[in-house]
Design an enzyme around this catalytic site. Structure first.
Site, PDB file in Angstrom:
ATOM      1  CB  SER A  57      -0.909   0.008   1.239  1.00  0.00           C
ATOM      2  OG  SER A  57      -1.549   1.263   1.406  1.00  0.00           O
TER       3      SER A  57
ATOM      4  CE1 TYR B 286      -6.233   4.375  -1.461  1.00  0.00           C
ATOM      5  CE2 TYR B 286      -4.279   4.475  -0.074  1.00  0.00           C
ATOM      6  CZ  TYR B 286      -5.519   3.949  -0.358  1.00  0.00           C
ATOM      7  OH  TYR B 286      -6.056   2.993   0.462  1.00  0.00           O
TER       8      TYR B 286
ATOM      9  CB  THR C 272      -6.961   2.526  -4.670  1.00  0.00           C
ATOM     10  OG1 THR C 272      -6.293   1.295  -4.340  1.00  0.00           O
ATOM     11  CG2 THR C 272      -8.268   2.590  -3.902  1.00  0.00           C
TER      12      THR C 272
ATOM     13  CE  LYS D   8      -8.244  -3.300  -3.431  1.00  0.00           C
ATOM     14  NZ  LYS D   8      -9.015  -2.401  -2.553  1.00  0.00           N
TER      15      LYS D   8
ATOM     16  CG  HIS E 233     -11.529   1.025   0.204  1.00  0.00           C
ATOM     17  ND1 HIS E 233     -10.716   1.526  -0.783  1.00  0.00           N
ATOM     18  CD2 HIS E 233     -10.823   1.156   1.347  1.00  0.00           C
ATOM     19  CE1 HIS E 233      -9.589   1.964  -0.258  1.00  0.00           C
ATOM     20  NE2 HIS E 233      -9.622   1.745   1.050  1.00  0.00           N
TER      21      HIS E 233
END
Length: 393
Positions: A121, A144, A170, A266, A290
């Protein structure tokens, strides 16, 4: 290939025999500080979508078959052209290193040895470089979209330098969903020194002792980049301001150009969004809400899956994320058209319960359950799994 046995007990961790993911969840709840456990195991608002992810999977019934030759079974498959021991990848999870010291490294090493992808992440504790230095095989990196595009470009450059084999972008976090437990716990990194938090930490001395020796105690991918950040709270405030509500498909195109490699999108929950994602040239999309942490009241991931599979056809691989707690859940997602499944909370339960042995146990349990359930539904290979193994209402 026969599924490898999961390590059910470890000499350093006296415990009941571990037979399922729920056992690991219960153990993690006892060993991880409440604020960090709740951060991993909660949803937004009433948590209805969080619960629906698992409930809707459980409601799907399997068609039992008998007198079918199911010898020589194999759970092997491919994800984005990569051979895998089972069609499962570890999802990106924020603050993984707060569940167990150096948790991202331990998860990546376990996935590498098991033969499945690991996704790091953006909001990890260990950095891209930390994980790359501790592993041999390439891993996936999750990104992100933030207002600071130079920061995004820098992260992409770092992921390239670390030889990451796929970028997981994402799309469903343009604004943070409200998670009541985090607010009530005063969830920060590090934890606020409230009386409740101090008492909670005092009841988990093994966790605290491990964290003293952790490689990092801050957001590893942000450290050194954010200017005028005098500590972890400044980094957290900067991040909260950076999630970009103006995110559009043009940004996806820009990121695809910057990256130049395999791109996974995603957070897809709508067939129209899935069609747009496929037209943007995504190598894969992940059907995900999520983990129920964003729009409460949205469809469960498994309820959304069939329409999305139909919408994209064979234009892109469809992965599934949301509520996977067993090999049977993986089997059901595959039967409904997914190419593979991603596990987030199941991974964190194992990590929080036992560290690296717990992650090994998680992967072993899921593979063993997938193998047994394949046999009892009359299938020997992943390619044979289809909607015929399900009982339709």
């Amino acid at each position: 290939m026969r599924p490898r046995a999961a390590p059910l007990e470890h000499p350093d961790f006296p415990m009941p025999v571990i037979t399922c993911i729920e056992d690991l969840r219960q153990l993690a709840r006892k060993r991880v500080p409440r604020a960090f456990y709740d951060y991993a195991d909660s949803g937004s608002y009433t948590e209805s979508t969080y619960r629906a992810n698992a409930d809707d999977l459980a409601a799907i019934k399997l068609r039992q078959r008998v007198a079918v030759n199911v010898d020589n079974r194999s759970t092997r498959s491919t994800l984005l052209g990569q051979e895998v021991s089972m069609p499962v990848a570890i999802s990106p999870t924020g603050l993984t290193g707060m569940q167990w010291a150096d948790g991202e490294i331990l998860g990546a090493q376990a996935a590498e040895q098991f033969g499945i992808p690991f996704t790091l992440s953006t909001m990890s504790i260990c950095s891209i470089e930390d994980v790359a230095a501790a592993t041999i095989q390439p891993f996936w990196f999750q990104l992100y979209v933030m207002r600071d595009r130079e920061f995004i470009a820098d992260l992409i450059r770092r992921a390239k330098a670390a030889r990451c084999s796929a970028l997981v972008l994402t799309l469903d976090l343009q604004i943070l969903g409200q998670r009541h437990k985090d607010l009530k716990n005063g969830m920060t990194v590090p934890l606020r020194p409230t009386l409740a938090n101090l008492l909670d930490l005092a009841s988990r001395p093994a966790w605290a002792l491990r964290m003293l020796g952790a490689r990092r105690k801050t957001f590893g991918n942000l450290a050194g980049y954010v200017k005028d950040a005098d500590g972890i709270n400044s980094l957290a405030r900067w991040t909260a301001r950076q999630f970009d509500p103006t995110l559009s498909w043009k940004d996806v195109e820009w990121i695809k150009q910057q990256w130049g490699g395999k791109l996974i999108l995603k957070g897809i929950l709508d067939p129209e969004d899935a069609r747009i994602a496929a037209s943007c040239g995504a190598d894969a999309i992940v059907v995900s809400n999520h983990g129920g942490r964003q729009l409460d009241g949205a469809l469960s991931s498994i309820a959304a899956l069939p329409a999305i599979v139909e919408a994209v056809g064979d234009r892109t691989e469809v992965l599934f994320d949301g509520g996977v707690r067993s090999g049977q859940d993986v089997l059901k997602a595959l039967a409904l058209g997914a190419r593979g499944a991603m596990i987030g909370r199941a991974f964190l339960y194992g990590l929080g319960a036992m560290g690296r042995p717990g992650v090994d146990a998680t992967l072993g349990i899921i593979q063993r359950e997938l193998d047994v359930s394949m046999a009892l539904t009359g299938t020997r290979t992943i390619a044979e799994i289809g909607p015929d193994i399900l009982i339709r209402p």
